[in-house]
Design a protein around this motif. Structure first.
Motif, PDB file in Angstrom:
ATOM      1  N   PRO A  15      40.082  45.620  42.041  1.00  6.71           N
ATOM      2  CA  PRO A  15      41.514  46.423  41.640  1.00  6.71           C
ATOM      3  C   PRO A  15      42.524  45.856  42.341  1.00  6.71           C
ATOM      4  O   PRO A  15      42.438  45.084  43.354  1.00  6.71           O
ATOM      5  CB  PRO A  15      41.022  47.964  41.961  1.00  6.71           C
ATOM      6  CG  PRO A  15      39.755  47.968  42.772  1.00  6.71           C
ATOM      7  CD  PRO A  15      39.276  46.586  42.802  1.00  6.71           C
ATOM      8  N   GLY A  16      43.942  46.315  42.164  1.00 12.14           N
ATOM      9  CA  GLY A  16      44.903  45.835  42.848  1.00 12.14           C
ATOM     10  C   GLY A  16      45.840  44.821  42.236  1.00 12.14           C
ATOM     11  O   GLY A  16      46.931  44.545  43.101  1.00 12.14           O
ATOM     12  N   LYS A  17      45.658  44.497  41.137  1.00 10.73           N
ATOM     13  CA  LYS A  17      46.358  43.420  40.399  1.00 10.73           C
ATOM     14  C   LYS A  17      47.819  43.696  40.533  1.00 10.73           C
ATOM     15  O   LYS A  17      48.712  42.909  40.949  1.00 10.73           O
ATOM     16  CB  LYS A  17      46.147  43.397  38.852  1.00 10.73           C
ATOM     17  CG  LYS A  17      46.730  42.378  38.170  1.00 10.73           C
ATOM     18  CD  LYS A  17      46.323  42.432  36.706  1.00 10.73           C
ATOM     19  CE  LYS A  17      47.513  41.779  35.905  1.00 10.73           C
ATOM     20  NZ  LYS A  17      47.164  41.610  34.508  1.00 10.73           N
ATOM     21  N   PRO A  18      48.353  44.999  40.296  1.00 11.30           N
ATOM     22  CA  PRO A  18      50.060  45.042  40.316  1.00 11.30           C
ATOM     23  C   PRO A  18      50.624  45.268  41.521  1.00 11.30           C
ATOM     24  O   PRO A  18      50.955  46.322  41.794  1.00 11.30           O
ATOM     25  CB  PRO A  18      50.063  46.276  39.192  1.00 11.30           C
ATOM     26  CG  PRO A  18      48.982  47.106  39.472  1.00 11.30           C
ATOM     27  CD  PRO A  18      47.694  46.114  39.966  1.00 11.30           C
ATOM     28  N   VAL A  19      50.466  44.272  42.292  1.00 14.36           N
ATOM     29  CA  VAL A  19      50.985  44.411  43.685  1.00 14.36           C
ATOM     30  C   VAL A  19      52.282  43.604  43.545  1.00 14.36           C
ATOM     31  O   VAL A  19      52.364  42.536  42.961  1.00 14.36           O
ATOM     32  CB  VAL A  19      50.049  43.690  44.674  1.00 14.36           C
ATOM     33  CG1 VAL A  19      49.929  42.317  44.741  1.00 14.36           C
ATOM     34  CG2 VAL A  19      50.294  43.982  46.087  1.00 14.36           C
ATOM     35  N   VAL A  20      53.357  43.882  44.334  1.00 15.08           N
ATOM     36  CA  VAL A  20      54.626  43.153  44.420  1.00 15.08           C
ATOM     37  C   VAL A  20      54.693  42.775  46.092  1.00 15.08           C
ATOM     38  O   VAL A  20      54.824  43.491  46.966  1.00 15.08           O
ATOM     39  CB  VAL A  20      55.858  44.140  44.070  1.00 15.08           C
ATOM     40  CG1 VAL A  20      57.100  43.388  43.996  1.00 15.08           C
ATOM     41  CG2 VAL A  20      55.705  44.750  42.645  1.00 15.08           C
ATOM     42  N   LEU A  21      55.055  41.469  46.136  1.00 13.28           N
ATOM     43  CA  LEU A  21      55.264  40.933  47.623  1.00 13.28           C
ATOM     44  C   LEU A  21      56.576  40.234  47.694  1.00 13.28           C
ATOM     45  O   LEU A  21      56.931  39.420  46.831  1.00 13.28           O
ATOM     46  CB  LEU A  21      54.308  39.753  47.642  1.00 13.28           C
ATOM     47  CG  LEU A  21      52.773  40.292  47.425  1.00 13.28           C
ATOM     48  CD1 LEU A  21      51.760  38.942  47.698  1.00 13.28           C
ATOM     49  CD2 LEU A  21      52.313  41.313  48.358  1.00 13.28           C
ATOM     50  N   GLY A  22      57.538  40.546  48.428  1.00 12.96           N
ATOM     51  CA  GLY A  22      58.703  40.105  48.756  1.00 12.96           C
ATOM     52  C   GLY A  22      59.308  40.478  50.005  1.00 12.96           C
ATOM     53  O   GLY A  22      58.515  40.757  50.919  1.00 12.96           O
ATOM     54  N   GLU A  23      60.573  40.324  50.116  1.00 11.86           N
ATOM     55  CA  GLU A  23      61.550  40.095  51.340  1.00 11.86           C
ATOM     56  C   GLU A  23      62.821  40.685  51.046  1.00 11.86           C
ATOM     57  O   GLU A  23      63.389  40.429  50.105  1.00 11.86           O
ATOM     58  CB  GLU A  23      61.447  38.723  51.697  1.00 11.86           C
ATOM     59  CG  GLU A  23      62.414  38.394  53.217  1.00 11.86           C
ATOM     60  CD  GLU A  23      63.602  38.238  52.780  1.00 11.86           C
ATOM     61  OE1 GLU A  23      64.466  38.376  53.626  1.00 11.86           O
ATOM     62  OE2 GLU A  23      63.997  37.666  51.434  1.00 11.86           O
ATOM     63  N   ALA A  24      63.382  41.510  51.750  1.00 10.85           N
ATOM     64  CA  ALA A  24      64.791  41.854  51.744  1.00 10.85           C
ATOM     65  C   ALA A  24      65.324  41.770  53.322  1.00 10.85           C
ATOM     66  O   ALA A  24      64.581  42.691  54.155  1.00 10.85           O
ATOM     67  CB  ALA A  24      64.833  43.152  50.919  1.00 10.85           C
ATOM     68  N   ALA A  25      66.524  41.749  53.516  1.00  6.04           N
ATOM     69  CA  ALA A  25      67.125  41.638  54.789  1.00  6.04           C
ATOM     70  C   ALA A  25      66.383  41.136  55.773  1.00  6.04           C
ATOM     71  O   ALA A  25      66.238  41.757  56.829  1.00  6.04           O
ATOM     72  CB  ALA A  25      67.518  43.187  55.083  1.00  6.04           C
ATOM     73  N   GLY A  26      65.625  40.052  55.409  1.00  2.50           N
ATOM     74  CA  GLY A  26      64.867  39.547  56.456  1.00  2.50           C
ATOM     75  C   GLY A  26      63.514  40.346  57.173  1.00  2.50           C
ATOM     76  O   GLY A  26      62.963  39.993  57.981  1.00  2.50           O
ATOM     77  N   LYS A  27      63.126  41.137  56.425  1.00  5.18           N
ATOM     78  CA  LYS A  27      62.023  42.068  56.403  1.00  5.18           C
ATOM     79  C   LYS A  27      61.018  42.059  55.261  1.00  5.18           C
ATOM     80  O   LYS A  27      61.410  42.230  53.947  1.00  5.18           O
ATOM     81  CB  LYS A  27      62.256  43.398  56.791  1.00  5.18           C
ATOM     82  CG  LYS A  27      63.229  43.313  58.133  1.00  5.18           C
ATOM     83  CD  LYS A  27      63.587  44.749  58.456  1.00  5.18           C
ATOM     84  CE  LYS A  27      64.440  44.685  59.702  1.00  5.18           C
ATOM     85  NZ  LYS A  27      65.090  46.070  60.057  1.00  5.18           N
ATOM     86  N   PRO A  28      59.705  42.118  55.499  1.00 10.86           N
ATOM     87  CA  PRO A  28      58.585  41.972  54.337  1.00 10.86           C
ATOM     88  C   PRO A  28      58.721  43.333  53.776  1.00 10.86           C
ATOM     89  O   PRO A  28      58.968  44.513  54.362  1.00 10.86           O
ATOM     90  CB  PRO A  28      57.290  42.027  55.272  1.00 10.86           C
ATOM     91  CG  PRO A  28      57.515  41.568  56.614  1.00 10.86           C
ATOM     92  CD  PRO A  28      58.828  42.098  56.892  1.00 10.86           C
ATOM     93  N   VAL A  29      58.808  43.242  52.310  1.00  7.31           N
ATOM     94  CA  VAL A  29      58.808  44.641  51.635  1.00  7.31           C
ATOM     95  C   VAL A  29      57.494  44.332  50.717  1.00  7.31           C
ATOM     96  O   VAL A  29      57.374  43.225  49.988  1.00  7.31           O
ATOM     97  CB  VAL A  29      60.080  44.708  50.768  1.00  7.31           C
ATOM     98  CG1 VAL A  29      59.812  45.946  49.937  1.00  7.31           C
ATOM     99  CG2 VAL A  29      61.361  44.661  51.687  1.00  7.31           C
TER     100      VAL A  29
END
Lengths: 644, 644
Positions: free
Chosen positions: A280-294
């Motif tokens: 499981p776990g497919k719908p994950v979002v990996l990103g960055e904003a304001a120099g921080k991991p989101v």
């Protein structure tokens, strides 16, 4: 409102490695807050941000290493039995205890055992001592300015001791990474809500993620639940980016109408990946904003734990210069076939047990929403992306969630489900802290077949032989011919109709099952209860095809009772204790015998020893009887022994 | 005042097992305080005192498992491409998102992908759906009343999630065992004392023991230091027995004049053992008073940690129904001979490294006071009670203190000591979080011999060839003939006389070393600095036997400087950085070359890659130069390659 674009399916290694590289390039793998100076006494579990050098030597003075007398070694040269040497106390020799400072002018300690005291103010010795004998010299342990620990070192209790011994009272450490956890969803209610309405879901993911963050060295900050509203979610993320070092949104990470994580992140920063080829776990979002991991973590709890483990944990480690330790692995034999879709890497939870020479892995339920399977799991079996699964009997590599040592001490029972097994599990642990019980529910016949394949120590079984009216023994003779087993009674128990409170449909007999207004919930093929039902139907000449819901199968008594309690079905055959547990009514139809069938070597070994102790325990018996519908008159009695 | 009777030497297994049995018989292995009910959200890391059963099912309603339309499955039977079925929205079909409650009267969810919408209020499907398809039914994860975790279960984050999912907001756990830690000794001063006087020792054991207790699930309560006074100690123990569940005294557990632990314990309760046949850690006191465990832990820090690990930890575990997990073990080859006294079980700290196919174990310093060896140790080698040790090259079993994975990523350097190795260790960890450096100091020649035996990846060496005046290469040709190596420069460094501040004895030349008022501290045989000294003495025709202290050997530059700084010696030959570090003066006598000699496969593999990155790093170079006396003009340059 619109649905998001469909998810990507980025391969896992690419997603994991790529995300860290993406963050590194964005400068988002460095904490924005500076290291902090804290008392060394409170620094255990923290990570050094700079190497630490000793300020003082340890010891910082020459110290007696024995109880005895400090002397100048040169004064003892030449002493022997023939020419003993006398030294004047307070002038040439000074009594010292271990740890005392060496008096000025002395450089060695004579052990108290090697000394005579012929006069009150003199000692006599009969052998010489060399300089610095029985002395801990300055810096023997730590020399001032020496490095005690390097940077990026996770401080343990012994490190704290060494820092303090080296006169280091303050230490520069990374702040614990602050992880803001934002629960999202109109359906969520906070944990602690006593009786959530239908459609409302307890937000147990936030506290669970918070504890994972803490375990991984971070400091969780839990935000209140944000409803499915793009603007309010964006506002919460903005605030999180100010307050935290990392922001985690849970859930809303899929591509449904109300999955706002990816759109919000696209507005505030950048999405590196939306969707990873894992299950499981497919719908994950990996990103960055304001120099921080989101990170957008999916909502199903197993997906949430897995996605956090695979993506959040390495980020937290990297922020303090650490690496995620690899899990220990073990080779195991797979007890059942696993079919897995090609194209995704599947993480299958398994139970493990030592059966003879082999470690046997039995897959647990695979739904992303089945959190209890993760609680019960001993390990994770990864089915690679381009594999479609494994055949039963395959040699597989399993990542351990519990120590191998614990698995070696796990009693493996596969077969029919009975509530008393939970109670056995509990007493086993109380009486033998080392031991634990693992039970898989595949029905009575499934249990006997598992014994035959050497996948369990024992099986729970209540199979009625229609011809003889005898329980279990005829089946053992038929299916386990030549296998040495010992059959032991656990309990007699009432079987009957589990019906809604007050029995609104007035179900009293098997013939009521064919009524048009009655929906049955059945047990799976091979279950003793299913055999019992079919036996009674045949005796009465009732065609099962006339029964509504006959094909709806559940694997446990509790699941049958739950189906009745929730109104999905009107009736199911099961045990009284299950009916009582879920507030249903119960119409008894038969008493049946539930036995434990042991493979004989285990009955004669520690597994048998442990279980005999449990079955004989009066408190255990009281606990089972209190569940209702049980009679333990033969509990623990050996009913049948089959030679090999 | 009297000395205690001599210590017993109880064998370890007898002491460990016997102590737990003794406590059990005294009723002292049960917490006297009742279990406490705490919020499940704060229960991570706690141990359940009773099994926990689900209050709610999870899910507690039928839930859509897909985005799509909820319908009654029966309405879809017969749908096909040839005869599509239309369903009216809001009457027969209801749009739902994943997680939504199933509307009254529906029992299945059609995926949004399988639906056409020919009219605004109708959907069309071309295949049927069966009941409960795409539905998470009530109790799919957890059925109400089901056991989530048994008693004596250490709660993890996933358990917390499952408890909350099952509607369990409070959980009955054992109180954390309170461990009262009483530091005793006239010589002790609290940690944080800036410059303890000679004879005063910083009490770093109490905070270290406190952190161990915390790691083992207990709650430490640190008492102020109690002087060596029987009455005051007794008073502190009495108070500790009221306040704590366990009382630990540190130190005073031996049999010296001021070792009051055993006498006090005999007054207040019972001593089970005084003295166990282990090294270090022998003078331990194991007893009971007021129905609670009382332990006297020795004062030397390594003894303290070991005794706590062996005796306190199992007590804490048993108080909450746990067992101490066994340490992972690894097979290793011993690099040096260990001689150990028969009759005691010795715990030897070792460094471990993967050298080619083997894990090599190198013993560290064995003194009970050498805490830094425990900080540096990778594992513990137990020398059994009736063994007198192991030969070099023996296959031994080592208990791991670090993960095998970390050990696989450890660069092993054995040889001459240089301060720059500390700086390399630090930068290695900064640049490669996975990597670490382990250095053992056995002198230059010892390092080359270790390479020959395949016990290290590289050796630090600065051996001057008297005939050619060349460094290292002649020695490599002589001692490592046929071994493929790569010799790389680390630095040129100044060697000279380390003398007390202001050079009070006016030492300027080697001939000053033979003066009657001058005491030398020397380096051990095989050390490059010793070779340098001997070379200069011979050139000047000075007989070493005329030099006071020539036979006093130290293993590191820092130890030499420490001997001078503390006044034990007037002069030692060493590097400028060591003199500077300890505030000594320095009289330069030579510039010498310090090289790193790599076994060639490691130079060409990841070890070489890592070290090249460190040696090339400008910040690393600045950090070394800042130590003083270093010239890095050739740092990282390959000076000699020897074919195999």
């Amino acid at each position: 409102m619109q649905r998001n674009v469909y998810l990507e399916e980025k391969p896992l290694p690419e997603a994991q490695e790529g995300y860290l590289n993406f963050l590194r390039e964005k400068g988002a793998l460095k904490l924005k807050r500076p290291p902090e100076k804290i008392s060394a006494q409170t620094a255990c579990g923290r990570v050094t941000a700079a190497p630490v050098f000793a300020r003082l030597s340890h010891p910082h003075f020459h110290q007696a290493a024995m109880d005895g007398y400090a002397v100048k070694a040169a004064l003892t040269f030449g002493a022997s039995e023939l020419s003993p040497r006398r030294l004047t106390l307070g002038v040439e020799a000074f009594p010292v205890d271990t740890g005392d400072v060496l008096p000025e002018g002395t450089d060695a300690v004579i052990m108290v055992e090697d000394v005579h005291q012929p006069e009150p103010d003199k000692i006599e010795i009969i052998k010489p001592i060399f300089p610095y004998q029985n002395v801990r010299v300055v810096g023997e342990d730590i020399v001032a300015t020496e490095m005690i620990v390097p940077a990026n070192h996770l401080l343990r209790p012994v490190d704290i001791g060494a820092l303090l011994a080296g006169g280091v009272d303050e230490v520069l450490v990374y702040p614990r990474p602050r992880v803001v956890i934002i629960p999202t969803g109109d359906e969520l209610v906070p944990s602690g809500t006593p009786d959530p309405a239908p459609g409302r879901i307890i937000d147990f993911n936030s506290p669970m993620l918070a504890e994972l963050v803490r375990e991984w060295g971070g400091e969780p900050i839990r935000y209140p639940i944000v409803p499915d509203d793009m603007a309010r979610l964006e506002e919460a993320v903005r605030r999180g980016l100010e307050e935290g070092d990392v922001v985690v949104l849970n859930a809303g990470s899929s591509a449904g109408r109300e999955d706002f994580t990816a759109p919000v992140l696209r507005r505030l920063g950048e999405v590196f990946a939306h969707g990873v080829a894992i299950k499981p776990g497919k719908p994950v979002v990996l990103g960055e904003a304001a120099g921080k991991p989101v990170l957008g973590i999916p909502g199903y709890p197993v997906s949430a734990v897995l996605a956090a483990e695979l993506f959040l944990r390495p980020v937290l480690a990297a922020l303090t210069g650490q690496e995620v330790p690899a899990r220990d692995k073990v080779q195991a034999v797979l007890s059942r076939r696993i079919v897995s879709p090609a194209g995704v890497e599947e993480f299958v939870r398994v139970k493990l047990g030592r059966i003879g020479e082999r470690i046997v892995a039995t897959p647990l339920g695979r739904g992303a929403g089945m959190l209890l399977t993760l609680v019960r799991a001993d390990g994770i079996l990864r089915v690679p992306r381009f594999s479609e699964g494994f055949e039963a009997g395959s040699q597989v590599e399993v990542e351990l969630l519990r120590r191998l040592e614990e698995i070696e001490n796990t009693v493996v029972v596969i077969g029919s489900h009975d509530l008393a097994l939970d109670i056995i599990a509990n007493f086993l642990r109380l009486l033998f802290p080392r031991a634990s019980l693992s039970s898989a529910h595949v029905g009575s016949l499934g249990g006997l077949m598992a014994l035959k394949r050497g996948e369990a120590h024992l099986a729970g079984t209540h199979l009625l032989d229609e011809e003889t009216g005898e329980y279990n023994v005829p089946y053992i003779k038929r299916y386990l011919a030549g296998v040495p087993v010992v059959l032991v009674n656990l309990a007699y128990r009432e079987q009957g109709f589990i019906v809604a409170p007050g029995n609104p449909k007035g179900i009293k007999d098997f013939k009521d099952l064919v009524r048009e207004d009655v929906r049955l919930v059945n047990r799976q093929k091979g279950a003793g209860t299913r055999v019992l039902l079919d036996y009674h139907l045949r005796q009465r000449g009732i065609d099962p095809r006339r029964i509504q819901g006959y094909e709806r199968e559940e694997y446990t008594h509790m699941a049958v009772a739950a189906a009745v309690a929730s109104g999905v079905a009107d009736v199911g055959l099961g045990i009284r204790a299950a009916a009582l547990a879920l507030g249903c009514d119960f119409v008894p139809v038969a008493e049946e015998r539930y036995d434990l069938c042991f493979l004989r070597p285990y009955w004669e070994g520690k597994v048998g020893e442990w279980l005999r102790a449990v079955l004989d325990n009066p408190e255990f018996r009281r606990a089972v009887e209190a569940r209702g519908g049980y009679d333990l008159r033969d509990c623990g009695r050996v009913l049948y022994i089959q030679e090999g």
